[in-house]
Design a protein around this motif. Structure first.
Motif, PDB file in Angstrom:
ATOM      1  N   SER A 275       0.828  -1.211   0.000  1.00 54.75           N
ATOM      2  CA  SER A 275       0.000   0.000   0.000  1.00 54.75           C
ATOM      3  C   SER A 275       0.859   1.256   0.000  1.00 54.75           C
ATOM      4  N   ALA A 276       2.043   1.195   0.632  1.00 54.66           N
ATOM      5  CA  ALA A 276       2.953   2.342   0.615  1.00 54.66           C
ATOM      6  C   ALA A 276       3.447   2.622  -0.804  1.00 54.66           C
ATOM      7  N   ILE A 277       3.736   1.562  -1.544  1.00 58.09           N
ATOM      8  CA  ILE A 277       4.144   1.728  -2.946  1.00 58.09           C
ATOM      9  C   ILE A 277       2.997   2.328  -3.750  1.00 58.09           C
ATOM     10  N   SER A 278       1.783   1.866  -3.482  1.00 56.64           N
ATOM     11  CA  SER A 278       0.616   2.337  -4.215  1.00 56.64           C
ATOM     12  C   SER A 278       0.410   3.845  -4.044  1.00 56.64           C
ATOM     13  N   VAL A 279       0.513   4.335  -2.801  1.00 61.61           N
ATOM     14  CA  VAL A 279       0.246   5.763  -2.557  1.00 61.61           C
ATOM     15  C   VAL A 279       1.388   6.654  -3.038  1.00 61.61           C
ATOM     16  N   SER A 280       2.540   6.072  -3.320  1.00 60.52           N
ATOM     17  CA  SER A 280       3.676   6.864  -3.793  1.00 60.52           C
ATOM     18  C   SER A 280       3.631   7.092  -5.305  1.00 60.52           C
ATOM     19  N   LYS A 281       2.602   6.551  -5.963  1.00 59.73           N
ATOM     20  CA  LYS A 281       2.458   6.676  -7.416  1.00 59.73           C
ATOM     21  C   LYS A 281       1.237   7.547  -7.743  1.00 59.73           C
ATOM     22  N   ASN A 282       1.227   8.075  -8.958  1.00 55.50           N
ATOM     23  CA  ASN A 282       0.068   8.838  -9.417  1.00 55.50           C
ATOM     24  C   ASN A 282      -1.115   7.915  -9.689  1.00 55.50           C
TER      25      ASN A 282
END
Length: 315
Positions: A275-282
């Motif tokens: 989820s951390a990777i997900s929120v770090s992307k557009n």
């Protein structure tokens, strides 16, 4: 194979740029550059699961006149729409996000409306397509689970994972796992006049016969509660760009790890990293498995808690 029932939707992104303000009012003059869309809700959860190796089926409703749009999105991610009921008795759910110079201005929502005169029609759909192994409820409270709930009460459906959106959790009783964010847990507690404390949260387990309750609190980490233990976890520190779809991503990777019999600490570690990777992307981003493994780096310590073929397997 994994079966999901819930509300599918389209997440739309309209991006504008602005170089000057209007002389008529203190507002920017917008020039549209791009307009994109992706799957949201239960269909985003399916997309996340598909990307990490599952073969999900999605039970949902969608308007017949908008069939081509949804089918194209599902075809793009390699998931069939054979379990989706296309009918003129419902409207679509769309979340349209308006951005100016990459900053959110507003979100325009269009929620599904179900024609109440045809409830028997939806019951007939579930009787025809029902499978006992409904693994996941992705309930955005748009109407699909409301219809399934009436049918499932007579069939003693075993629910494994729930992403809730209602205040009253009685409809999720006997679930093996419920994953709720800070807003959702607050609403569930307020509904019962309970305080937002760990001791009060545990009361939900007994009241609704929940096996495990995961409470996610964004960059503050979270907890997993069950009758035997309480496990806290920390979030991976990243600069959030877009939090849309992070909950679906968390649940998908938790399901992946739990399906492979990793212990709860390992499941939470995989889920929160994803989820951390997900929120770090557009926009709404679903990471690949190798991205999560790479991000774990030296912290990778995933342990299976069950014996497989009489041998203990450790990664």
């Amino acid at each position: 194979e994994i079966n999901i029932i819930g509300d599918v939707m389209i997440d739309s992104f309209r991006r504008f740029v602005s170089y000057r303000s209007s002389p008529e009012a203190p507002v920017p003059i917008l020039t549209e550059e791009t307009n994109s869309s992706s799957l949201g809700g239960a269909s985003n959860l399916a997309r996340c699961l598909k990307k990490i190796g599952f073969s999900p089926s999605v039970y949902a409703f969608w308007p017949e006149k908008k069939k081509d749009i949804l089918e194209q999105h599902f075809e793009n991610i390699g998931i069939a729409t054979d379990k989706i009921l296309f009918t003129d008795y419902v409207s679509e759910t769309v979340k349209e996000r308006i951005l100016n110079n990459d900053e959110y201005i507003c979100r325009i929502d269009k929620d599904m409306i179900i024609n109440s005169d045809h409830y028997a029609f939806f019951d007939k759909f579930f009787k025809k397509n029902y499978e006992e192994n409904i693994n996941v409820i992705s309930d955005y409270n748009k109407g699909v689970f409301n219809q399934f709930e009436k049918f499932s009460k007579n069939n003693k459906t075993k629910i494994h994972y729930v992403d809730p959106k209602r205040e009253d959790w009685s409809c999720y009783s006997n679930a093996e796992f419920i994953k709720a964010n800070s807003v959702e847990i607050e609403q569930a507690l307020n509904y019962l006049n309970l305080k937002n404390s760990n001791s009060e949260i545990k009361k939900l387990l007994d009241l609704y016969q929940i096996g495990n309750l995961i409470v996610t609190r964004g960059n503050k980490g979270g907890h997993l509660f069950n009758r035997n233990e309480e496990i806290s976890y920390e979030s991976l520190k990243v600069e959030p760009i877009d939090v849309s779809g992070a909950g679906d991503c968390f649940l998908a990777f938790f399901i992946w790890a739990h399906h492979l019999s990793y212990d709860y600490e390992s499941c939470l570690k995989m889920a929160t990293t994803a989820s951390a990777i997900s929120v770090s992307k557009n926009d709404i981003y679903a990471p690949y498995l190798h991205e999560v493994i790479d991000s774990l780096q030296d912290n990778l310590s995933l342990i299976r808690k069950q014996k497989i073929n009489s041998k203990k397997v450790v990664l």
